[in-house]
Design a protein around this motif. Structure first.
Motif, PDB file in Angstrom:
ATOM      1  N   TRP A  51     -43.239 -16.278 -20.112  1.00 45.15           N
ATOM      2  CA  TRP A  51     -44.105 -15.976 -21.246  1.00 45.15           C
ATOM      3  C   TRP A  51     -45.439 -15.506 -20.698  1.00 45.15           C
ATOM      4  O   TRP A  51     -45.978 -16.089 -19.742  1.00 45.15           O
ATOM      5  N   SER A  52     -45.970 -14.444 -21.271  1.00 40.51           N
ATOM      6  CA  SER A  52     -47.285 -13.962 -20.853  1.00 40.51           C
ATOM      7  C   SER A  52     -48.021 -13.398 -22.056  1.00 40.51           C
ATOM      8  O   SER A  52     -47.412 -13.002 -23.049  1.00 40.51           O
ATOM      9  N   ASP A  53     -49.342 -13.379 -21.952  1.00 37.25           N
ATOM     10  CA  ASP A  53     -50.149 -12.884 -23.062  1.00 37.25           C
ATOM     11  C   ASP A  53     -51.577 -12.655 -22.588  1.00 37.25           C
ATOM     12  O   ASP A  53     -52.028 -13.263 -21.609  1.00 37.25           O
ATOM     13  N   ARG A  54     -52.288 -11.792 -23.278  1.00 34.86           N
ATOM     14  CA  ARG A  54     -53.738 -11.653 -23.152  1.00 34.86           C
ATOM     15  C   ARG A  54     -54.294 -12.245 -24.436  1.00 34.86           C
ATOM     16  O   ARG A  54     -53.922 -11.838 -25.532  1.00 34.86           O
ATOM     17  N   ALA A  90     -55.954 -16.015 -15.626  1.00 38.56           N
ATOM     18  CA  ALA A  90     -57.079 -15.228 -15.128  1.00 38.56           C
ATOM     19  C   ALA A  90     -58.087 -14.999 -16.242  1.00 38.56           C
ATOM     20  O   ALA A  90     -57.745 -14.479 -17.305  1.00 38.56           O
ATOM     21  N   ALA A  91     -59.328 -15.402 -16.010  1.00 39.63           N
ATOM     22  CA  ALA A  91     -60.413 -15.158 -16.959  1.00 39.63           C
ATOM     23  C   ALA A  91     -60.901 -13.722 -16.781  1.00 39.63           C
ATOM     24  O   ALA A  91     -61.006 -13.226 -15.655  1.00 39.63           O
ATOM     25  N   ALA A  92     -61.175 -13.057 -17.875  1.00 32.79           N
ATOM     26  CA  ALA A  92     -61.671 -11.679 -17.807  1.00 32.79           C
ATOM     27  C   ALA A  92     -63.023 -11.628 -17.103  1.00 32.79           C
ATOM     28  O   ALA A  92     -63.881 -12.494 -17.316  1.00 32.79           O
ATOM     29  N   ALA A  93     -63.220 -10.612 -16.286  1.00 31.25           N
ATOM     30  CA  ALA A  93     -64.480 -10.453 -15.561  1.00 31.25           C
ATOM     31  C   ALA A  93     -65.653 -10.236 -16.504  1.00 31.25           C
ATOM     32  O   ALA A  93     -66.783 -10.608 -16.192  1.00 31.25           O
ATOM     33  N   GLY A  94     -65.405  -9.662 -17.668  1.00 31.89           N
ATOM     34  CA  GLY A  94     -66.467  -9.387 -18.623  1.00 31.89           C
ATOM     35  C   GLY A  94     -66.881 -10.576 -19.479  1.00 31.89           C
ATOM     36  O   GLY A  94     -67.800 -10.465 -20.289  1.00 31.89           O
ATOM     37  N   ASP A 163     -55.933 -13.859 -19.404  1.00 35.80           N
ATOM     38  CA  ASP A 163     -54.527 -13.504 -19.272  1.00 35.80           C
ATOM     39  C   ASP A 163     -53.788 -14.720 -18.740  1.00 35.80           C
ATOM     40  O   ASP A 163     -54.330 -15.468 -17.914  1.00 35.80           O
ATOM     41  N   ILE A 164     -52.554 -14.900 -19.197  1.00 32.86           N
ATOM     42  CA  ILE A 164     -51.761 -16.051 -18.767  1.00 32.86           C
ATOM     43  C   ILE A 164     -50.310 -15.618 -18.595  1.00 32.86           C
ATOM     44  O   ILE A 164     -49.809 -14.814 -19.372  1.00 32.86           O
ATOM     45  N   GLU A 165     -49.679 -16.131 -17.557  1.00 36.77           N
ATOM     46  CA  GLU A 165     -48.243 -15.937 -17.370  1.00 36.77           C
ATOM     47  C   GLU A 165     -47.655 -17.267 -16.925  1.00 36.77           C
ATOM     48  O   GLU A 165     -48.186 -17.917 -16.020  1.00 36.77           O
TER      49      GLU A 165
END
Length: 171
Positions: A51-54, A90-94, A163-165
């Motif tokens: 499972w993955s998603d933003r 992963a946390a977005a750089a922005g 983002d997560i996977e």
């Protein structure tokens, strides 16, 4: 639905430490790398769910990701994990705020971070976790009592995106 060819989780870190010496430069290369290639299935060294998603959380918002039957895969089918074998967040750089991971208030998925552990992912930061290929237990998920992974926005000023996977097995 199963993973047709399995899944891979890989991470590496490297660098070189140098120091000026009398007659040259000393160099010490540092490398740590791990790679886990899972076959298709549910036993040791295998996975059959992914499972993955933003996702975006509003200022000060939290969400509990139910690892046992509520998440929907890319085809709209419910994903039920019994064991987590790989996790990347992963946390977005922005982002302005941090993304907090762990410590759901009820039914926490506690096999990775215990029931109170929290990881802080600063903007642009990431974490990757993989189990050993011989580990049939992995990080167990227990439906209704130990299946919630909490993700939170650390502050009330702005939203955060991450983002997560998740890779795992149904049994």
């Amino acid at each position: 639905m199963a993973l047709s060819s399995g899944a891979t989780v890989a991470v590496s870190a490297s660098g070189e430490l140098t120091s000026a010496l009398d007659l040259g430069t000393g160099r010490a290369q540092q490398i740590l790398a791990r790679k886990m290639v899972l076959g298709s299935g549910t036993g040791a060294g295998k996975a059959d769910r992914i499972w993955s998603d933003r996702r975006t959380l509003a200022a000060s918002a939290t969400e509990d990701l139910d690892l046992a039957g509520v998440l929907l895969d890319a085809y709209g089918s419910a994903v039920t994990f019994a064991r987590i074998k790989g996790l990347v967040i992963a946390a977005a750089a922005g982002n302005t705020n941090n993304v907090l991971v762990g410590a759901a208030s009820g039914s926490p998925w506690a096999t990775l971070l215990n029931s109170t552990g929290v990881l802080t992912l600063r903007p642009g930061a990431f974490v990757a976790v993989g189990t050993g290929l011989l580990d049939a237990t992995a990080y167990a998920v227990t439906a209704t009592s130990a299946d919630l992974l909490k993700i939170a926005n650390s502050a009330g000023s702005t939203s955060v995106t991450y983002d997560i996977e998740i890779i795992g097995a149904s049994a």
